[in-house]
Design a protein around this motif. Structure first.
Motif, short mmCIF file in Angstrom:
data_model
loop_
_atom_site.label_atom_id
_atom_site.label_comp_id
_atom_site.label_asym_id
_atom_site.label_seq_id
_atom_site.Cartn_x
_atom_site.Cartn_y
_atom_site.Cartn_z
N VAL A 54 17.58 68.99 -29.53
CA VAL A 54 17.34 70.43 -29.56
C VAL A 54 16.93 70.89 -28.16
CG1 VAL A 54 16.13 72.33 -30.66
CG2 VAL A 54 16.58 70.23 -31.94
N ASP A 55 17.78 71.70 -27.51
CA ASP A 55 17.48 72.21 -26.18
C ASP A 55 18.44 73.36 -25.90
OD1 ASP A 55 17.17 72.50 -23.23
OD2 ASP A 55 16.10 70.60 -23.38
N ASP A 56 17.95 74.40 -25.21
CA ASP A 56 18.82 75.52 -24.91
C ASP A 56 19.61 75.33 -23.62
OD1 ASP A 56 16.39 75.69 -23.47
OD2 ASP A 56 16.70 77.83 -23.10
N GLU A 57 19.43 74.18 -22.96
CA GLU A 57 20.16 73.88 -21.72
C GLU A 57 21.18 72.78 -21.99
OE1 GLU A 57 17.20 72.82 -18.89
OE2 GLU A 57 16.41 74.86 -18.72
N PRO A 58 22.49 73.09 -21.96
CA PRO A 58 23.52 72.08 -22.24
C PRO A 58 23.40 70.82 -21.39
CG PRO A 58 24.50 74.25 -22.26
CD PRO A 58 23.08 74.43 -21.79
N PRO A 59 23.08 70.91 -20.08
CA PRO A 59 22.96 69.66 -19.29
C PRO A 59 21.87 68.73 -19.83
CG PRO A 59 23.18 71.55 -17.83
CD PRO A 59 22.98 72.10 -19.20
N ALA A 60 20.79 69.31 -20.37
CA ALA A 60 19.72 68.48 -20.93
C ALA A 60 20.21 67.76 -22.18
CB ALA A 60 18.51 69.35 -21.25
N ILE A 61 20.97 68.46 -23.02
CA ILE A 61 21.56 67.83 -24.21
C ILE A 61 22.49 66.70 -23.80
CG2 ILE A 61 23.18 68.20 -26.12
CD1 ILE A 61 20.66 69.46 -26.89
N GLU A 62 23.32 66.95 -22.81
CA GLU A 62 24.29 65.94 -22.37
C GLU A 62 23.59 64.71 -21.81
OE1 GLU A 62 26.73 67.99 -19.56
OE2 GLU A 62 27.53 69.40 -21.06
N ARG A 63 22.51 64.91 -21.07
CA ARG A 63 21.77 63.78 -20.50
C ARG A 63 21.16 62.91 -21.60
NH1 ARG A 63 19.28 62.57 -15.56
NH2 ARG A 63 17.34 61.37 -15.70
N LEU A 64 20.54 63.57 -22.58
CA LEU A 64 19.94 62.83 -23.68
C LEU A 64 21.00 62.09 -24.49
CD1 LEU A 64 17.19 65.26 -25.02
CD2 LEU A 64 16.84 63.05 -23.89
N ALA A 65 22.12 62.75 -24.76
CA ALA A 65 23.19 62.12 -25.54
C ALA A 65 23.72 60.89 -24.83
CB ALA A 65 24.32 63.13 -25.79
N ALA A 66 23.85 60.96 -23.51
CA ALA A 66 24.32 59.81 -22.75
C ALA A 66 23.31 58.67 -22.82
CB ALA A 66 24.56 60.22 -21.30
N PHE A 67 22.03 58.99 -22.76
CA PHE A 67 21.00 57.96 -22.85
C PHE A 67 21.00 57.31 -24.23
CE2 PHE A 67 17.96 59.65 -19.33
CZ PHE A 67 18.76 59.04 -18.37
N PHE A 68 21.11 58.12 -25.29
CA PHE A 68 21.08 57.56 -26.64
C PHE A 68 22.26 56.64 -26.90
CE2 PHE A 68 17.79 60.68 -27.80
CZ PHE A 68 16.98 59.86 -28.58
N ALA A 69 23.35 56.83 -26.18
CA ALA A 69 24.50 55.93 -26.31
C ALA A 69 24.14 54.52 -25.87
CB ALA A 69 25.68 56.45 -25.49
N ASN A 70 23.05 54.39 -25.12
CA ASN A 70 22.60 53.08 -24.63
C ASN A 70 21.35 52.58 -25.32
OD1 ASN A 70 24.45 52.50 -22.21
ND2 ASN A 70 23.76 54.58 -21.75
N ILE A 71 20.99 53.22 -26.43
CA ILE A 71 19.82 52.77 -27.20
C ILE A 71 20.32 52.26 -28.56
CG2 ILE A 71 17.64 53.45 -28.26
CD1 ILE A 71 17.31 55.55 -26.11
N PRO A 72 20.35 50.94 -28.75
CA PRO A 72 20.85 50.38 -30.02
C PRO A 72 20.05 50.88 -31.21
CG PRO A 72 20.60 48.67 -28.34
CD PRO A 72 19.95 49.91 -27.79
N GLY A 73 20.74 51.06 -32.31
CA GLY A 73 20.09 51.49 -33.53
C GLY A 73 19.84 52.97 -33.63
N SER A 74 20.35 53.74 -32.68
CA SER A 74 20.19 55.19 -32.72
C SER A 74 21.56 55.86 -32.76
CB SER A 74 19.41 55.69 -31.51
OG SER A 74 20.15 55.48 -30.31
N GLU A 75 21.62 57.03 -33.38
CA GLU A 75 22.87 57.80 -33.51
C GLU A 75 22.55 59.29 -33.42
OE1 GLU A 75 26.37 58.76 -36.82
OE2 GLU A 75 24.59 57.58 -37.36
N VAL A 76 23.14 59.97 -32.48
CA VAL A 76 22.98 61.42 -32.38
C VAL A 76 23.86 62.07 -33.45
CG1 VAL A 76 23.29 63.46 -30.94
CG2 VAL A 76 22.43 61.34 -29.92
#
Length: 244
Positions: A6-28
């Protein structure tokens, strides 16, 4: 772990989504641009964890957290560029508080902490629920003008200072007249582990272990603080860090 961003800034969402892709056991499982959208997404998607910005249009993160029933809501990790909201974040029992730009190592720590909290909450419900913790969720410390409430979740580490204890948070330190033994009875060891007769540490804040010899260790925290581990505590601390 199902995650809502949850963020009103698309770049912040994209950064978090990219990080979660590297955290096993998590799914956006979804994203939202403000608190109103997040309310609907939480009801529809039932995420385990919400990464929540604080300052957003229509409804901010703190306001949203206040609308969610504590016993039913997902774990919340606030993500913001502003340090000053940390006390408010822990007042609504957030799992963690991350400053932008978010680092992957800190995000991993926050996710692990949220996962442990969720597991503990589910275990309590399965064992019959209703039982209240014997540990404090906050400590009141004296101020010149009165007292301040310091949530246990906001404390990174504690050190003895003569007849006092110094409670270190991300924003400031607080001096409290008490003993380590008295604090040990008040603090959940799953939150802050005693690592020395003169120190407690939140293990999620540990970024490095320096070994002097087999059972002489120093823990380096993410703010650069160095905390010695007592020989009698080294085995338990090592096991806890390896398992965490």
């Amino acid at each position: 772990m199902r995650v809502l961003l949850v963020d009103d800034e698309p770049p912040a969402i994209e950064r978090l989504a990219a990080f979660f892709a590297n955290i096993p056991g998590s799914e956006v499982v979804g994203t939202a641009a403000n608190g109103v959208e997040a309310q609907a997404a939480i009801a529809q998607l039932h995420p385990d964890l919400v990464m929540l910005d604080i300052q957003m249009p229509e409804m901010g993160g703190l306001a949203l957290a206040g609308t969610l029933p504590l016993d039913e809501r997902p774990e919340i990790v606030f993500v913001t560029a502003f340090e000053q909201f940390a006390p408010d974040a822990f007042e609504v029992e957030a799992a963690d508080y991350l400053l932008k730009p978010v680092r992957l190592d800190r995000l991993r720590q926050a996710v692990e902490r949220a996962r442990r909290r969720q597991t503990g909450r589910r275990a309590a419900m399965q064992s019959g629920g209703g039982a209240t913790s014997t540990f404090d969720d906050a400590i009141w410390v004296p101020l010149r003008e009165g007292q301040a409430r310091v949530p246990i979740a906001a404390i990174d580490w504690i050190e003895a200072a003569g007849d006092y204890a110094m409670l270190h948070t991300a924003l400031r330190s607080h001096l409290l007249r008490t003993t380590m033994s008295a604090l040990e009875k008040r603090i959940d060891p799953g939150e802050l582990m005693r690592v020395h007769r003169s120190a407690f540490v939140r293990l999620a804040r540990v970024v490095e272990i320096r070994r002097v010899d087999k059972w002489l260790l120093t823990l380096v925290l993410n703010d650069g603080a160095e905390v010695a581990v007592g020989p009698n505590y080294a085995r338990a601390v090592t096991a806890a860090l390896a398992g965490g």
